[in-house]
Design an enzyme around this catalytic site. Structure first.
Site, mmCIF file in Angstrom:
data_model
loop_
_atom_site.group_PDB
_atom_site.id
_atom_site.type_symbol
_atom_site.label_atom_id
_atom_site.label_comp_id
_atom_site.label_asym_id
_atom_site.label_seq_id
_atom_site.Cartn_x
_atom_site.Cartn_y
_atom_site.Cartn_z
ATOM 1 N N LYS A 1 36.735 -36.685 17.930
ATOM 2 C CA LYS A 1 36.172 -36.888 16.593
ATOM 3 C C LYS A 1 37.292 -37.259 15.609
ATOM 4 C CE LYS A 1 33.483 -34.470 13.094
ATOM 5 N NZ LYS A 1 32.685 -33.302 12.742
ATOM 6 N N GLU B 1 32.074 -20.636 19.242
ATOM 7 C CA GLU B 1 32.754 -21.332 18.151
ATOM 8 C C GLU B 1 31.832 -21.353 16.924
ATOM 9 O OE1 GLU B 1 36.070 -24.563 18.630
ATOM 10 O OE2 GLU B 1 34.181 -25.639 18.376
ATOM 11 N N HIS C 1 26.445 -12.098 44.032
ATOM 12 C CA HIS C 1 27.402 -11.527 44.977
ATOM 13 C C HIS C 1 28.743 -11.271 44.318
ATOM 14 C CE1 HIS C 1 24.720 -12.063 48.431
ATOM 15 N NE2 HIS C 1 24.257 -13.059 47.701
ATOM 16 N N LYS D 1 47.044 -23.439 16.599
ATOM 17 C CA LYS D 1 47.545 -24.820 16.625
ATOM 18 C C LYS D 1 48.826 -24.945 15.803
ATOM 19 C CE LYS D 1 43.002 -27.097 16.928
ATOM 20 N NZ LYS D 1 42.069 -27.988 16.234
ATOM 21 N N GLY E 1 31.677 -31.192 16.476
ATOM 22 C CA GLY E 1 32.162 -31.451 17.842
ATOM 23 C C GLY E 1 31.254 -30.839 18.902
ATOM 24 N N ARG E 2 30.872 -29.582 18.711
ATOM 25 C CA ARG E 2 30.076 -28.890 19.742
ATOM 26 C C ARG E 2 28.606 -29.277 19.691
ATOM 27 N NH1 ARG E 2 32.403 -25.691 16.054
ATOM 28 N NH2 ARG E 2 31.120 -24.436 14.647
ATOM 29 N N GLU F 1 45.967 -32.274 22.495
ATOM 30 C CA GLU F 1 45.687 -32.361 23.930
ATOM 31 C C GLU F 1 45.183 -33.759 24.300
ATOM 32 O OE1 GLU F 1 44.619 -29.958 21.948
ATOM 33 O OE2 GLU F 1 44.847 -27.986 22.895
HETATM 34 O O1 F6P Z 1 39.739 -26.787 18.482
HETATM 35 C C1 F6P Z 1 38.469 -26.874 17.993
HETATM 36 C C2 F6P Z 1 37.924 -28.264 17.922
HETATM 37 O O2 F6P Z 1 38.049 -28.733 16.620
HETATM 38 C C3 F6P Z 1 36.478 -28.291 18.391
HETATM 39 O O3 F6P Z 1 35.600 -27.850 17.438
HETATM 40 C C4 F6P Z 1 36.314 -29.696 18.803
HETATM 41 O O4 F6P Z 1 35.167 -29.867 19.590
HETATM 42 C C5 F6P Z 1 37.608 -29.919 19.535
HETATM 43 O O5 F6P Z 1 38.570 -29.203 18.772
HETATM 44 C C6 F6P Z 1 38.026 -31.339 19.733
HETATM 45 O O6 F6P Z 1 38.183 -32.046 18.534
HETATM 46 P P1 F6P Z 1 38.257 -33.626 18.503
HETATM 47 O O7 F6P Z 1 36.969 -34.179 19.000
HETATM 48 O O8 F6P Z 1 38.518 -33.972 17.069
HETATM 49 O O9 F6P Z 1 39.389 -34.060 19.378
#
Ligand code: F6P
Length: 549
Positions: A212, A360, A391, A511, A274-275, A218
């Protein structure tokens, strides 16, 4: 920006107090008594709508509980909050944004207003571009840099930009192109990328960089590694990036900076959390896997549940009921966790997906007005597909000292009819809900001839609540319904708890600290560490034992 009206503290509401009183009266009543006292309970406490059947009769409730929970929902303004969400009001108050994921699945031609602007046509334009692109990848018209067709798609993203796509791909694998490979890279651990790419031919591999913000460390680290891997494999020509990378983002500037042509970018909007984004352009990998028609069917499933949530009375409203039951256990029975147990292998990533959606969203400690809550908010959410869980951890569900409300999910028809596998699977689902609810008594054990010394060990007290969600078959539409069911259940809980279910400030601190530590790890001399003594020692030890820089 929506100004939040001052509301009375939740625990001062007469409806909350009435539930407390009622709880004291029924907390020790056993589900055996409830079922014995009402032969029609299994039908009375069940709802079928929007393509799903919810049996909630194995919950520790009476008709009065239900009426009190519904009264609480009304007192907390659930009806008004639902309308505010659907109207595109800025209900995500701390970020000053609407939370309008319901708009993403509106049928074509229905206006969708954000800040007085109809965004419906822009939304359908993105869907059309996605469909066109997905079609070209699927039929081989979109070629890689060396002219080969794309056979591998790797989605790079994390959190909502990963969990939705990977969950949906696994859930709908039956409908996916079996001659293509789909992989998902999320973790900054280099192993994730290395293992995803190791056996793939770069000439046939397309990366979808999904973020987003397009700034998430990452994702950007993995995307840069993917670009290096591609360019190196394709003779060092940077022009290859254009044929092997597309982006899904709200941030055109950063996409361009990364080197992806914005003509190959699929956009969405800040009003999609995002979620809550798997049905936006973030679902591009899903669309390539299952095709645009199946993707549309998934959106229609979401929409059917949205309409149900918006219009059905709360006493017959699946997401509202599930959300209110969650409040009942969380706040009155003191349940700390909640389990989701899908009896369908294709839903193996569904619990992980729901962990982000639920935790979240509702892992919050202040109200919308910023006051610390003096009651519990979101439970820890976890789960595994059945029957594997039986199990491993079900022992604790049956005889442990903790109360864990469970959601069982199953389907009447399997996508893989193999002998009697499906009857065995479903028999296990039904048996588990029965065993949890009714248990096994001392008298029953003695009548079966259980030796004295084992009686106590074998007693299952029962009275352990569960919901059963039964669908006809796992289709794209069913998946949409299921996800929307949980989205709106989470929303219902957030409204009762008076929290902002759409922000996530808690993830920021880690972060910020990681950024600082990255710099310290990169220093050539001994860094001046000013953390606590534990963190300092860990950093020093890591620096000492890592390979020489
Ligand atoms: O770390 C939380 C977060 O902001 C989530 O809410 C989101 O889904 C994820 O990081 C990834 O964010 P982006 O789509 O901006 O890379």
């Amino acid at each position: 920006m929506t100004v939040e009206p001052k509301r009375p503290p939740l625990t001062d509401l007469p409806e909350w107090k009435a539930l407390g009183e009622h709880f004291r009266k029924i907390r020790d009543v056993h589900l055996r008594e409830f079922f014995a006292g009402d032969p029609k309970r299994g039908e009375r406490f069940a709802v079928e709508d929007a393509g799903l059947y919810l049996d909630y009769s194995k919950n520790r409730i009476t008709g009065e509980t239900l009426a009190l929970l519904v009264a609480l929902a009304e007192a907390c303004g659930l009806s008004q909050r639902i309308e505010a969400m659907f109207r595109g009001e800025k209900i995500n108050t701390t970020e000053g944004r609407a939370a309008l994921h319901v708009a993403l699945r509106m049928p074509r031609g229905r206006p969708v207003f954000v800040d007085g602007q109809d965004v419906g046509s822009a939304m359908h334009e993105v869907l059309d571009r996605m469909a066109d692109f997905a079609g070209r990848v699927r039929d081989g018209a979109w070629k890689g840099y060396t002219g080969k067709r794309i056979r591998n798609v790797i989605n790079i993203g994390i959190g909502g930009s990963d969990l939705g796509p990977v969950m949906a791909y696994e859930a709908l694998r039956h409908y996916s192109r079996r001659d293509m490979t789909f992989r998902f890279v999320s973790n900054i651990d280099g192993t994730d990328f290395a293992e995803a790419a190791r056996d793939l031919n770069a000439e046939e591999t397309l990366f979808i960089v999904s973020s987003k913000t397009f700034t998430t460390v990452e994702t950007m680290t993995n995307a840069r590694t993917a670009r290096r891997w591609t360019v190196q494999a394709l003779g060092g020509d940077e022009r290859s990036v254009a044929r092997h990378f597309v982006a899904v983002s709200t941030n055109a500037g950063e996409v361009a900076k990364f080197g992806i042509d914005t003509a190959h970018m699929f956009g969405f909007w800040d009003w999609v959390g995002g979620r809550y984004s798997m049905d936006s352009a973030i679902g591009l990998s899903t669309m390539i896997a299952i095709g645009p028609e199946n993707f549309r069917a998934m959106l229609d499933g979401f929409h059917a549940m949205d309409e149900h949530f918006r219009t059905a009375p709360f006493a017959r409203n699946l997401p509202a009921l599930m959300g209110l039951l969650s409040v009942w256990y969380n706040n009155f029975f003191g349940a700390q966790t909640s389990a989701v147990l899908p009896y369908d292998r294709y839903l193996k990533r569904f619990p992980a997906y729901l962990q982000q959606l639920t935790m979240e969203s509702n892992g919050k400690h202040v109200t919308l007005e910023g006051a610390y809550v003096d009651y519990e908010t979101g439970p820890v959410f976890w789960g595994e597909p059945g029957t594997n869980g039986q199990h491993s951890f079900y022992q604790l569900l049956h005889q442990g000292t903790k109360l864990v409300p469970c959601d069982f999910i199953g389907f009447c028809r399997t996508l893989n009819p193999l002998g009697n596998h499906h009857d065995l699977l479903m028999a296990n689902l039904f048996a588990q809900t029965e065993a949890l609810a009714l248990g096994r008594t001392e008298d029953e054990l003695r009548a079966e001839g259980t030796p004295d010394r084992l009686v106590a060990h074998r007693i299952c007290k029962g009275n352990r609540p569960s919901n059963t969600i039964l669908g006809e078959e796992l289709t794209p539409g069913t998946l949409g319904r299921l996800v929307a069911l949980y989205e709106h259940s989470v929303f219902t809980q957030g409204v009762v708890w008076q929290i902002d279910s759409f922000d996530q400030w808690g993830v920021e601190l880690g972060k910020v600290l990681a950024k600082k530590i990255v710099a310290e790890l990169g220093e050539t001399g001994e860094p001046d560490l000013r953390h606590d003594s534990s963190t300092n020692a860990l950093i020093r030890r890591y620096r000492r034992f890592r390979p020489p820089q």
